[in-house]
Write an enzyme that holds these catalytic residues in place. Structure first.
Site, short mmCIF file in Angstrom:
data_model
loop_
_atom_site.label_atom_id
_atom_site.label_comp_id
_atom_site.label_asym_id
_atom_site.label_seq_id
_atom_site.Cartn_x
_atom_site.Cartn_y
_atom_site.Cartn_z
N ASN A 38 4.84 59.07 15.71
CA ASN A 38 4.02 57.85 15.65
C ASN A 38 4.12 57.11 16.97
OD1 ASN A 38 2.85 55.32 14.89
ND2 ASN A 38 3.09 56.01 12.76
N TYR A 39 2.97 56.98 17.63
CA TYR A 39 2.94 56.35 18.96
C TYR A 39 2.69 54.85 18.90
CZ TYR A 39 3.29 60.82 21.28
OH TYR A 39 3.76 62.03 21.73
N HIS A 89 -1.18 57.72 3.03
CA HIS A 89 -2.14 58.11 4.05
C HIS A 89 -3.45 58.55 3.40
CE1 HIS A 89 1.39 58.35 6.72
NE2 HIS A 89 0.53 58.13 7.68
N THR A 93 6.14 60.29 10.37
CA THR A 93 6.74 58.95 10.49
C THR A 93 7.80 58.75 9.42
OG1 THR A 93 4.66 58.08 11.35
CG2 THR A 93 6.22 56.47 10.48
N LYS A 136 -5.22 63.93 5.24
CA LYS A 136 -3.97 64.31 5.88
C LYS A 136 -3.42 65.57 5.24
CE LYS A 136 0.55 62.54 7.29
NZ LYS A 136 0.32 63.06 8.67
N ASP A 153 -10.95 72.68 21.15
CA ASP A 153 -10.81 72.53 19.70
C ASP A 153 -10.60 73.88 19.04
OD1 ASP A 153 -14.35 72.05 18.94
OD2 ASP A 153 -13.18 73.85 19.37
#
Ligand SMILES: NC(=O)C1=CN([C@@H]2O[C@H](COP(=O)(O)OP(=O)(O)OC[C@H]3O[C@@H](n4cnc5c(N)ncnc54)[C@H](OP(=O)(O)O)[C@@H]3O)[C@@H](O)[C@H]2O)C=CC1
Ligand SMILES: O=C(O)C1=N[C@H](C(=O)O)C[C@H](O)C1
Length: 249
Positions: free
Chosen positions: A101-102, A134, A145, A138, A32
């Site tokens: 975007n998965y 969103h 997207t 964010k 991280d």
């Protein structure tokens, strides 16, 4: 697969949940903001999954690519350096999979939007614009997207030539400009809408993410695919490559 997570935020934790439920993959290590990342940080891992922020990705991608470990990138907000990232992947002979975007649902939305934008192209009475919503956590806008959705429209509809992210007071939008409007609201997971309008009708195409599960499960599926692909053909891949493989199977 042994997975190294870069980024331990909303998505990092969601990926960890999906991996824990898989029974076949494990989180090898989590890096991280407090970790100094180098190519050596990834020795012994099978795949890297990166969900951080633009600034982190810009700092980290040279090491991610130089590690030689296949990397799945979910982090958005770095489209402006895409050529440099593609070049680094080619020079290093490594593998990088990027999707803003998965979610399978969003990628179906993309292909639906591509066709809708193509169908309205010959008919000047139909205008089109995009909006995205969103959560207030964010950092980037418009969403990756929405940028990808805008690219689909520009590719399919020659009447739209330029994306406008913010309106200017006193200047009207031009007919060849595609507006992409962003809203930051509460804990919204992600809502993307294409609004098509004529004097006689309005057509709305909307994808609403109900949670982060599909983002995370899609990223893990992409990691499984990339690890296989990397062995035979290292390179830069997107969801189109993955889905074309899936649909042609
Ligand atoms: N492709 C997709 O399907 C999806 C993409 N996204 C994208 O993924 C990204 C992350 O989203 P989300 O998880 O909600 O964001 P979060 O802010 O919740 O998580 C980002 C994480 O990255 C950490 N971080 C910051 N700098 C570094 C660094 N230099 N090295 C390692 N970690 C670092 C942050 O640590 P700290 O909090 O301590 O600063 C935080 O834990 C965004 O770009 C978002 O747009 C999101 C959902 C789906
Ligand atoms: O930050 C988020 O949450 C999301 N970001 C991605 C994007 O920028 O498109 C994907 C998804 O909409 C959620």
């Amino acid at each position: 697969m042994k997975i190294t997570l870069v980024g331990n935020g909303r998505m990092g934790r969601q990926i960890a949940d999906v991996v824990a439920a898989s029974g076949t993959h494990v989180i090898d290590r989590v890096l991280d903001v407090n970790d100094t990342i180098s190519a050596g940080s990834f020795e012994g891992t099978d795949v890297i999954i990166d969900f951080t922020v633009r600034s982190a990705f810009l700092a980290n991608y040279p090491a991610l690519v130089a590690s030689g470990v296949p990397v799945v990138v979910g982090t958005t907000g770095w489209d402006d350096v895409m050529p440099q990232v593609r070049e680094a992947v080619a020079v290093e002979g490594s593998s990088l999979f990027y999707s803003a975007n998965y979610s399978l649902g969003v990628n179906i939305f993309f292909r639906t939007l591509r066709e809708a934008a193509r169908l309205i192209a010959p008919f000047e009475q139909f205008d089109i614009a995009l909006s995205e919503q969103h959560h207030t956590g964010k950092a980037d806008f418009p969403s990756g997207t929405a940028i990808k959705a805008a690219e689909e429209i520009l590719k399919s509809n020659p009447r739209k030539r330029k994306v406008v992210r913010e309106l200017e007071d006193g200047r009207k939008l031009q007919s060849d400009e595609l507006q992409v409007a962003s809203i930051r609201l509460g804990s919204v997971f992600g809502v993307h809408s294409a609004l098509i309008d004529s004097e006689s009708d309005t057509i709305e195409l909307t994808h609403t993410a109900k949670n982060r599960t599909s983002f995370a499960s899609g990223a893990v599926r992409a990691a499984e695919w990339l690890v296989q692909r990397h062995a035979a053909a290292p390179g830069f891949y997107t969801m189109d490559d993955f889905l074309n493989d899936l649909f042609s199977a």
